[in-house]
Design a protein around this motif. Structure first.
Motif, PDB file in Angstrom:
ATOM      1  N   ALA A 140     -20.599   0.058  -1.432  1.00 25.96           N
ATOM      2  CA  ALA A 140     -21.369  -0.012  -2.720  1.00 25.96           C
ATOM      3  C   ALA A 140     -21.312  -1.417  -3.044  1.00 25.96           C
ATOM      4  CB  ALA A 140     -20.609   0.757  -3.768  1.00 25.96           C
ATOM      5  N   GLU A 141     -20.273  -2.336  -2.850  1.00 22.25           N
ATOM      6  CA  GLU A 141     -20.422  -3.750  -2.937  1.00 22.25           C
ATOM      7  C   GLU A 141     -21.113  -4.302  -2.302  1.00 22.25           C
ATOM      8  OE1 GLU A 141     -16.845  -1.641  -4.741  1.00 22.25           O
ATOM      9  OE2 GLU A 141     -17.549  -1.711  -2.811  1.00 22.25           O
ATOM     10  N   ARG A 142     -21.337  -4.119  -1.106  1.00 20.44           N
ATOM     11  CA  ARG A 142     -22.361  -4.884  -0.147  1.00 20.44           C
ATOM     12  C   ARG A 142     -23.849  -4.562  -0.562  1.00 20.44           C
ATOM     13  NH1 ARG A 142     -18.784  -3.148   3.705  1.00 20.44           N
ATOM     14  NH2 ARG A 142     -20.022  -1.408   4.477  1.00 20.44           N
ATOM     15  N   VAL A 143     -23.951  -3.048  -0.974  1.00 18.71           N
ATOM     16  CA  VAL A 143     -25.316  -2.837  -1.310  1.00 18.71           C
ATOM     17  C   VAL A 143     -25.851  -3.516  -2.634  1.00 18.71           C
ATOM     18  CG1 VAL A 143     -26.906  -1.023  -2.044  1.00 18.71           C
ATOM     19  CG2 VAL A 143     -25.298  -0.779   0.044  1.00 18.71           C
ATOM     20  N   ALA A 144     -24.864  -3.404  -3.756  1.00 13.83           N
ATOM     21  CA  ALA A 144     -25.183  -3.926  -4.815  1.00 13.83           C
ATOM     22  C   ALA A 144     -25.351  -5.772  -4.485  1.00 13.83           C
ATOM     23  CB  ALA A 144     -23.956  -3.952  -5.752  1.00 13.83           C
ATOM     24  N   ALA A 145     -24.418  -6.437  -3.659  1.00 15.80           N
ATOM     25  CA  ALA A 145     -24.774  -7.921  -3.556  1.00 15.80           C
ATOM     26  C   ALA A 145     -26.056  -8.470  -3.239  1.00 15.80           C
ATOM     27  CB  ALA A 145     -23.621  -8.319  -2.657  1.00 15.80           C
ATOM     28  N   TYR A 146     -26.847  -7.408  -2.517  1.00 17.11           N
ATOM     29  CA  TYR A 146     -28.250  -7.696  -1.948  1.00 17.11           C
ATOM     30  C   TYR A 146     -29.329  -7.111  -2.350  1.00 17.11           C
ATOM     31  CZ  TYR A 146     -28.175  -3.788   1.445  1.00 17.11           C
ATOM     32  OH  TYR A 146     -28.090  -2.695   1.900  1.00 17.11           O
ATOM     33  N   THR A 147     -28.874  -6.545  -3.714  1.00 15.40           N
ATOM     34  CA  THR A 147     -29.895  -5.590  -4.320  1.00 15.40           C
ATOM     35  C   THR A 147     -30.344  -5.980  -5.600  1.00 15.40           C
ATOM     36  OG1 THR A 147     -29.267  -3.393  -3.407  1.00 15.40           O
ATOM     37  CG2 THR A 147     -30.547  -3.250  -5.416  1.00 15.40           C
ATOM     38  N   ASP A 148     -31.717  -6.512  -5.963  1.00 20.22           N
ATOM     39  CA  ASP A 148     -32.353  -6.765  -7.140  1.00 20.22           C
ATOM     40  C   ASP A 148     -32.748  -5.759  -8.045  1.00 20.22           C
ATOM     41  OD1 ASP A 148     -33.848  -7.870  -9.040  1.00 20.22           O
ATOM     42  OD2 ASP A 148     -35.336  -9.053  -7.805  1.00 20.22           O
ATOM     43  N   PRO A 149     -32.055  -5.794  -9.072  1.00 18.35           N
ATOM     44  CA  PRO A 149     -32.380  -4.400  -9.842  1.00 18.35           C
ATOM     45  C   PRO A 149     -33.651  -4.319 -10.270  1.00 18.35           C
ATOM     46  CG  PRO A 149     -30.997  -5.890 -11.066  1.00 18.35           C
ATOM     47  CD  PRO A 149     -31.215  -6.584  -9.790  1.00 18.35           C
ATOM     48  N   ASP A 150     -34.580  -5.436 -10.365  1.00 16.82           N
ATOM     49  CA  ASP A 150     -36.028  -5.676 -10.534  1.00 16.82           C
ATOM     50  C   ASP A 150     -36.866  -5.518  -9.326  1.00 16.82           C
ATOM     51  OD1 ASP A 150     -35.302  -5.457 -13.318  1.00 16.82           O
ATOM     52  OD2 ASP A 150     -34.748  -7.790 -13.446  1.00 16.82           O
ATOM     53  N   GLY A 151     -36.182  -5.398  -8.231  1.00 22.07           N
ATOM     54  CA  GLY A 151     -36.973  -5.550  -6.958  1.00 22.07           C
ATOM     55  C   GLY A 151     -37.932  -4.152  -6.950  1.00 22.07           C
ATOM     56  N   GLU A 152     -38.673  -4.390  -5.589  1.00 22.78           N
ATOM     57  CA  GLU A 152     -39.665  -3.496  -5.354  1.00 22.78           C
ATOM     58  C   GLU A 152     -38.915  -2.090  -4.778  1.00 22.78           C
ATOM     59  OE1 GLU A 152     -42.896  -4.139  -2.490  1.00 22.78           O
ATOM     60  OE2 GLU A 152     -42.792  -6.179  -3.065  1.00 22.78           O
ATOM     61  N   PRO A 153     -39.421  -0.848  -5.422  1.00 26.50           N
ATOM     62  CA  PRO A 153     -38.679   0.361  -4.727  1.00 26.50           C
ATOM     63  C   PRO A 153     -38.906   0.446  -3.227  1.00 26.50           C
ATOM     64  CG  PRO A 153     -40.509   0.962  -6.304  1.00 26.50           C
ATOM     65  CD  PRO A 153     -40.419  -0.647  -5.985  1.00 26.50           C
ATOM     66  N   ILE A 154     -38.004   1.286  -2.543  1.00 22.57           N
ATOM     67  CA  ILE A 154     -37.848   1.664  -1.101  1.00 22.57           C
ATOM     68  C   ILE A 154     -39.259   2.653  -1.368  1.00 22.57           C
ATOM     69  CG2 ILE A 154     -36.790   3.051   0.681  1.00 22.57           C
ATOM     70  CD1 ILE A 154     -34.194   1.921  -0.663  1.00 22.57           C
ATOM     71  N   ARG A 155     -39.971   2.449  -0.190  1.00 24.29           N
ATOM     72  CA  ARG A 155     -41.166   3.514  -0.044  1.00 24.29           C
ATOM     73  C   ARG A 155     -40.407   4.930   0.495  1.00 24.29           C
ATOM     74  NH1 ARG A 155     -46.984   2.293   2.306  1.00 24.29           N
ATOM     75  NH2 ARG A 155     -47.679   4.311   2.180  1.00 24.29           N
ATOM     76  N   VAL A 156     -40.716   5.976  -0.182  1.00 24.56           N
ATOM     77  CA  VAL A 156     -40.285   7.256   0.294  1.00 24.56           C
ATOM     78  C   VAL A 156     -41.389   8.245   0.540  1.00 24.56           C
ATOM     79  CG1 VAL A 156     -38.746   9.183  -0.100  1.00 24.56           C
ATOM     80  CG2 VAL A 156     -38.030   6.952  -0.694  1.00 24.56           C
ATOM     81  N   GLU A 157     -41.499   8.778   1.814  1.00 26.85           N
ATOM     82  CA  GLU A 157     -42.524   9.712   2.241  1.00 26.85           C
ATOM     83  C   GLU A 157     -41.572  11.108   2.614  1.00 26.85           C
ATOM     84  OE1 GLU A 157     -45.728   7.182   1.463  1.00 26.85           O
ATOM     85  OE2 GLU A 157     -45.927   9.195   1.824  1.00 26.85           O
TER      86      GLU A 157
END
Length: 174
Positions: A61-78
């Protein structure tokens, strides 16, 4: 922690709740908040990332949070879809585009309390689609095309982002 609200797309309430939990973990807001993301990961969480890395609960969770921009583009899911394997056990499958790379994703969710689910396994497998191809793969004839709800940037799939060590099948920016 509040209960997950089921999302439309499944006649099975358990599958609907697990779908809602998966979409939450894919949101940039969840992925950027280590405590929030950690609440969705089981202590025995394990992932085989699309990069080939093997990931466990500790530090994910800490690694993911460190490189995630909360205002970033969403992951595209299909084609997000799920099936109940047993009472309180749901498998979800979908295709995601993270940083221009398509991968097939599978998550296993376990109900830990009424309305509360945790992911205990995730796997991402890169597809043969070219990074330049941003169109989603078409659904096989025997599979219904399911919801196309954007997820968020970097995170479970807990983690296949640009960090040196993958985090749980965390989706990254599309």
């Amino acid at each position: 922690m509040s209960s997950i609200q089921a999302v439309p797309g499944s006649d099975d309430p358990q599958v609907a709740e697990a779908l809602a939990a998966e979409y939450e973990t894919l949101s940039p807001q969840c992925r950027a908040d280590a405590d929030r993301l950690r609440s969705f990961l089981a202590p025995d969480f394990h992932e085989f990332g699309a990069s080939g890395a093997e990931i466990v609960f500790e530090g994910t969770a800490e690694r993911v949070a460190a490189y995630t921009d909360p205002d970033g583009e969403p992951i595209r899911v299909e084609r997000m879809r799920g099936v109940r394997l047993a009472d309180g056990l749901v498998m979800l499958k979908y295709t995601a585009c993270i940083d221009g790379h398509w991968s097939h994703r599978t998550s296993l969710w376990r109900r830990v309390a009424p309305g509360r689910w945790q992911m205990f396994h995730h796997q991402g497998t890169r597809t043969r689609l070219d990074a330049q191809d941003t169109s989603a793969p078409s659904a096989p004839a025997d599979e219904p095309a399911s919801s196309h709800k954007p997820a968020s940037s970097h995170g479970p799939t807990p983690s296949d982002g640009p960090a040196p060590s993958d985090g749980p099948a965390t989706p990254t920016r599309a």
